[in-house]
Design a protein around this motif. Structure first.
Motif, PDB file in Angstrom:
ATOM      1  N   LEU A 125      51.471  47.931  32.738  1.00  0.00           N
ATOM      2  CA  LEU A 125      50.926  47.898  31.328  1.00  0.00           C
ATOM      3  C   LEU A 125      51.481  46.478  30.903  1.00  0.00           C
ATOM      4  N   ALA A 126      52.568  46.077  30.950  1.00  0.00           N
ATOM      5  CA  ALA A 126      52.778  44.512  30.595  1.00  0.00           C
ATOM      6  C   ALA A 126      51.956  43.510  31.117  1.00  0.00           C
ATOM      7  N   ALA A 127      51.515  43.722  32.292  1.00  0.00           N
ATOM      8  CA  ALA A 127      50.764  42.784  33.120  1.00  0.00           C
ATOM      9  C   ALA A 127      49.243  42.736  32.758  1.00  0.00           C
ATOM     10  N   GLN A 128      48.658  43.689  31.971  1.00  0.00           N
ATOM     11  CA  GLN A 128      47.376  43.832  32.018  1.00  0.00           C
ATOM     12  C   GLN A 128      46.865  42.903  30.943  1.00  0.00           C
ATOM     13  N   ALA A 129      47.650  42.677  29.943  1.00  0.00           N
ATOM     14  CA  ALA A 129      47.400  41.628  28.784  1.00  0.00           C
ATOM     15  C   ALA A 129      47.021  40.185  29.407  1.00  0.00           C
ATOM     16  N   SER A 130      47.664  39.976  30.615  1.00  0.00           N
ATOM     17  CA  SER A 130      47.470  38.510  31.347  1.00  0.00           C
ATOM     18  C   SER A 130      46.552  38.497  32.345  1.00  0.00           C
ATOM     19  N   VAL A 147      38.686  42.153  35.801  1.00  0.00           N
ATOM     20  CA  VAL A 147      38.943  43.463  36.208  1.00  0.00           C
ATOM     21  C   VAL A 147      39.412  43.424  37.924  1.00  0.00           C
ATOM     22  N   PRO A 148      40.288  44.297  38.274  1.00  0.00           N
ATOM     23  CA  PRO A 148      40.662  43.871  39.568  1.00  0.00           C
ATOM     24  C   PRO A 148      39.709  44.696  40.212  1.00  0.00           C
ATOM     25  N   ASP A 149      39.686  44.011  41.573  1.00  0.00           N
ATOM     26  CA  ASP A 149      38.668  44.389  42.661  1.00  0.00           C
ATOM     27  C   ASP A 149      39.188  45.414  43.547  1.00  0.00           C
ATOM     28  N   ARG A 150      38.428  46.272  43.785  1.00  0.00           N
ATOM     29  CA  ARG A 150      38.811  47.183  44.842  1.00  0.00           C
ATOM     30  C   ARG A 150      38.879  46.778  46.191  1.00  0.00           C
ATOM     31  N   CYS A 151      38.129  45.731  46.518  1.00  0.00           N
ATOM     32  CA  CYS A 151      38.103  45.005  47.881  1.00  0.00           C
ATOM     33  C   CYS A 151      39.434  44.311  48.213  1.00  0.00           C
ATOM     34  N   ASN A 152      40.090  43.634  47.119  1.00  0.00           N
ATOM     35  CA  ASN A 152      41.256  42.945  47.302  1.00  0.00           C
ATOM     36  C   ASN A 152      42.381  43.973  47.437  1.00  0.00           C
ATOM     37  N   VAL A 153      42.356  45.245  46.731  1.00  0.00           N
ATOM     38  CA  VAL A 153      43.466  46.249  47.200  1.00  0.00           C
ATOM     39  C   VAL A 153      43.200  47.049  48.522  1.00  0.00           C
ATOM     40  N   THR A 154      41.907  47.025  49.094  1.00  0.00           N
ATOM     41  CA  THR A 154      41.790  47.381  50.336  1.00  0.00           C
ATOM     42  C   THR A 154      42.312  46.528  51.382  1.00  0.00           C
ATOM     43  N   GLU A 155      42.177  45.144  51.250  1.00  0.00           N
ATOM     44  CA  GLU A 155      42.546  44.217  52.137  1.00  0.00           C
ATOM     45  C   GLU A 155      44.123  44.096  52.002  1.00  0.00           C
ATOM     46  N   GLY A 156      44.880  44.394  50.690  1.00  0.00           N
ATOM     47  CA  GLY A 156      46.259  44.181  50.690  1.00  0.00           C
ATOM     48  C   GLY A 156      46.863  45.458  51.581  1.00  0.00           C
ATOM     49  N   LEU A 157      46.059  46.633  51.460  1.00  0.00           N
ATOM     50  CA  LEU A 157      46.609  47.643  52.285  1.00  0.00           C
ATOM     51  C   LEU A 157      46.629  47.440  53.778  1.00  0.00           C
ATOM     52  N   ARG A 158      45.366  46.937  54.112  1.00  0.00           N
ATOM     53  CA  ARG A 158      45.266  46.685  55.490  1.00  0.00           C
ATOM     54  C   ARG A 158      46.454  45.523  55.891  1.00  0.00           C
ATOM     55  N   LYS A 159      46.785  44.608  55.192  1.00  0.00           N
ATOM     56  CA  LYS A 159      47.857  43.612  55.370  1.00  0.00           C
ATOM     57  C   LYS A 159      49.187  44.568  55.395  1.00  0.00           C
ATOM     58  N   LEU A 160      49.429  45.344  54.767  1.00  0.00           N
ATOM     59  CA  LEU A 160      50.820  46.259  54.888  1.00  0.00           C
ATOM     60  C   LEU A 160      50.751  47.209  56.071  1.00  0.00           C
ATOM     61  N   VAL A 161      49.471  47.599  56.448  1.00  0.00           N
ATOM     62  CA  VAL A 161      49.633  48.426  57.663  1.00  0.00           C
ATOM     63  C   VAL A 161      49.739  47.510  58.833  1.00  0.00           C
ATOM     64  N   ALA A 171      51.709  44.234  42.195  1.00  0.00           N
ATOM     65  CA  ALA A 171      50.909  43.580  43.327  1.00  0.00           C
ATOM     66  C   ALA A 171      50.013  44.390  44.099  1.00  0.00           C
ATOM     67  N   LEU A 172      50.333  45.675  44.122  1.00  0.00           N
ATOM     68  CA  LEU A 172      49.329  46.503  44.905  1.00  0.00           C
ATOM     69  C   LEU A 172      47.750  46.761  44.425  1.00  0.00           C
ATOM     70  N   LEU A 173      47.800  46.843  42.902  1.00  0.00           N
ATOM     71  CA  LEU A 173      46.712  47.180  42.302  1.00  0.00           C
ATOM     72  C   LEU A 173      46.118  45.612  41.991  1.00  0.00           C
ATOM     73  N   THR A 174      46.375  44.762  41.881  1.00  0.00           N
ATOM     74  CA  THR A 174      45.873  43.397  41.778  1.00  0.00           C
ATOM     75  C   THR A 174      45.726  42.631  43.280  1.00  0.00           C
ATOM     76  N   GLY A 175      45.882  43.250  44.196  1.00  0.00           N
ATOM     77  CA  GLY A 175      45.746  42.749  45.612  1.00  0.00           C
ATOM     78  C   GLY A 175      46.536  41.469  45.970  1.00  0.00           C
ATOM     79  N   VAL A 176      47.439  40.871  45.001  1.00  0.00           N
ATOM     80  CA  VAL A 176      48.322  39.806  45.284  1.00  0.00           C
ATOM     81  C   VAL A 176      49.517  40.231  46.353  1.00  0.00           C
TER      82      VAL A 176
END
Length: 439
Positions: free
Chosen positions: A208-213, A217-231, A281-286
């Motif tokens: 909630l603190a990060a959403q002001a900066s 809108v966070p992209d779903r594709c970036n989140v999916t790529e982040g999950l693939r990287k974790l896997v 980091a998960l929800l922004t895909g960073v």
């Protein structure tokens, strides 16, 4: 000469949202109640006024109970835009979870009741600030205050009634809607929250603190790529192993990675707790190229009390299975393949895979046994029906199903098909035998 700058004209007072850019950001419901209180009108009256000016249908009576004004739905966006236009205060969507609508499933758990932190209310009053509702309190998966480590109550400590936060026409944040007592009284009953609940609340607070900066809108594709990287980096690209790590079904992880599925907030918290990556980091895909070393975090059992670790797969002893299959095949007592698998503590399809021929022999033996039992049952039913029909005819009555059911036990007729035809055949047989014996 200095020119005085006047605020833009607006229909409603341009109140300043509280805590934007911090974990204690105000919720849109709180902002709405403060605007209503500043105009000395009830929240219900303001709600109807906004709906009328925007051309919307009149809100239902239970609007506040069934609607999460600070959530991710379209209702939150509509009222944030309407209040922003009427108060000239921009970016009121930051008082909702609307920013995360593409990366958090909308079916995520919603709060059943209005909750609060008594210590936060007490702190507001001590600092000479008007109490307000925090957005974090309206997140269903959060049950604790990260700042004070206390559980979020939903009942007034004075009158004991639930729904005391905003279940009234006139709502003043920080006071009970029923008895008017301050909700900022810290009671002993408000027990400390477990460390796992505080950890979840802290993760959501950072979000909630990060959403002001965040500018977009966070992209779903970036989140999916982040999950693939974790896997790939944590479990060698094995999604089934990653699913076991986070306590999820492997088909669910496959749905996220291959079919564009969106995890719930609870699922994101599972991933964050077991990978060492923050929720932001998960929800922004960073996610950095190098995954951080897993730190000691709360276990799944601590985070989610209803979590049950899957039992280890049962190891098959092929020699023992082969001996038991031979014993069942040579036995005089027939059993089904399912019963045989249950006795050996394996699955039915595994039994067919290991001992296919023997399983087929046992299945054929069981089928023959069932067929023989069915034939014997039918012969028993035929004899009982013939005796019943003969008794009915001897009393000068016409045999029918009701008369037969009164004479034949239910367990004899149960499971037998064609009872009507059997009664007719028995009647014809008895009539024919009687005609043959008469002179």
């Amino acid at each position: 000469m200095n020119e005085l700058t006047c605020p833009p004209r607006s229909l409603l007072y341009p109140l300043e949202p509280i805590g934007v850019g911090t974990a204690d950001v105000e919720s849109l419901a709180s902002f709405f109640c403060r605007v209503a209180a500043s105009h000395c009108v009830s929240s219900t009256d303001l709600l109807h006024r906004i709906s009328k000016m925007c051309g919307w249908a009149a809100p239902p009576k239970n609007f506040w109970k069934d609607t999460n004004l600070s959530g991710m739905g379209d209702v939150a966006e509509r009222y944030a835009c309407a209040l922003s236009e009427m108060t000239s205060v921009e970016h009121l969507d930051l008082l909702t979870l609307r920013l995360w609508r593409n990366v958090i499933a909308h079916r995520s758990k919603a709060p059943a009741k209005g909750r609060w932190c008594a210590a936060c209310f007490e702190e507001d009053l001590a600092n000479g600030r008007m109490p307000y509702f925090r957005l974090a309190w309206d997140v269903g998966d959060i049950d604790a205050c990260a700042k004070h480590g206390a559980r979020l109550p939903d009942a007034c400590s004075d009158c004991g009634r639930t729904g005391a936060r905003n279940n009234a026409a006139c709502v003043v944040p920080g006071w009970c809607c029923y008895c008017g007592a301050p909700l900022g009284r810290v009671q002993a009953a408000h027990a400390s929250a477990p460390a796992a609940e505080t950890w979840k609340a802290a993760q959501v607070g950072q979000l909630l603190a990060a959403q002001a900066s965040i500018s977009s809108v966070p992209d779903r594709c970036n989140v999916t790529e982040g999950l693939r990287k974790l896997v790939d980096e944590l479990d060698g690209g094995k999604s089934a192993r990653f699913a076991q790590r986070i306590g999820a079904n492997k088909s669910t992880v496959h749905w996220w990675l291959q079919q564009g599925g969106v995890p719930t907030l609870a699922a994101h918290l599972r991933i964050a707790s077991q990978t060492g990556v923050s929720l932001v980091a998960l929800l922004t895909g960073v996610i950095d190229d190098s995954i951080p070393i897993l730190r000691a975090g709360p276990s799944l059992a601590e985070l989610f009390p209803d979590y049950k670790k899957r039992a280890s797969p049962h190891r098959r002893d092929s020699t023992d299975i082969d001996a038991k299959m031979d014993e069942l095949r040579q036995s005089d007592v027939a059993v089904s393949v399912s019963e045989a698998a249950r006795r050996m503590k394996v699955r039915r399809r595994q039994l067919y895979r290991v001992e296919n021929e023997k399983s087929r022999v046992i299945a054929a033996k069981w089928t023959a046994h069932q067929r023989h039992c069915s034939e014997q049952h039918r012969l028993e039913a035929v004899r009982a029906i013939e005796a019943a029909v003969e008794d009915i005819l001897s009393r000068g009555k016409a045999p029918n199903l009701r008369e037969v059911q009164q004479l034949v036990p239910r367990e004899v007729l149960g499971g037998v098909r064609g009872v009507f035809a059997m009664i007719q055949e028995a009647s014809a047989k008895i009539e024919a035998s009687r005609s043959a014996t008469w002179p």
